[in-house]
Scaffold this active site. Sequence first.
Site, short mmCIF file in Angstrom:
data_model
loop_
_atom_site.label_atom_id
_atom_site.label_comp_id
_atom_site.label_asym_id
_atom_site.label_seq_id
_atom_site.Cartn_x
_atom_site.Cartn_y
_atom_site.Cartn_z
CB CYS A 120 28.88 37.62 53.26
SG CYS A 120 29.15 38.64 54.72
N GLY A 263 13.22 68.10 27.65
CA GLY A 263 13.28 69.06 26.57
C GLY A 263 13.90 68.50 25.31
#
Length: 270
Positions: A120, A263
Amino acid sequence: MKARRPGPTTRLRVEEHRGDDVRRHEDRLLTEEPLEIRLAWPGAPARRVWTTLRTPGSDFELAAGWVYHEGLGRPAGVAYCTDVELRPEQEFNVVTLTLDSVPDRVPSQLDALSAGSAACGVCGTDEVDEVLARRPSLPWSGPLPSPELVRRLPDLMRPHQQLFERTGSAHAAGLFTVDGVLVAVREDVGRHNAVDKVVGARILAGEPSAEAVLVVSGRAGFELVQKAIASGIGALVAVGAPTGLSVRLAEAGGLALYGWTKGERTVRYA
């Protein structure tokens, strides 16, 4: 009976269905086994600090890279554990790494950076600050690759991804110079392990952990950005996308971060 060192792939018989046809043949799967990392230093016995599921191979490099990325130092020695209590099948799944001095903190599986935390009050800002406070390397100060080269890097790494070609399930990490020269590449079932192995290979060879660019075959999550920053790498290039928190960490740590690289396309996020 002496234990047999596990290999990176496992053979088995499978049944393949294509329409109405059934074909039985041998297939290869990527091996996935636990690796326990133990850490020792002067005046202290070896203790377990981390356990990860990995693909066997380059185990010493994985351990050295993980310890360095956690900010614990460079190893003075690394070996498979010879604990007499280990079962034969565990012999090559436990590595002990020795430091030549006492670390600044005593690590455990609960406080390792790469373990994350569900406590927490812990938020992304806390995680970013902790990574930057523990970074063992200075930020990269050399030149960075051009966008044109960045787009080509995954294709330059692909011919070296032999485990992926054989199994279709291995991640890869490759370290490149600013000119696109491949320095080291490693594969593993875990993308974080592959990065640890690449950097660990440099450390065990007595070389600098940093280089201009690190290429990874998957997404650029927080943990991979953390490791790149810890190593002093200049740019992280991922085939997949980053996360919001990983971009925040890259910006804070001075790391150039690229995603969706393939690419003719790449996207710079930081």
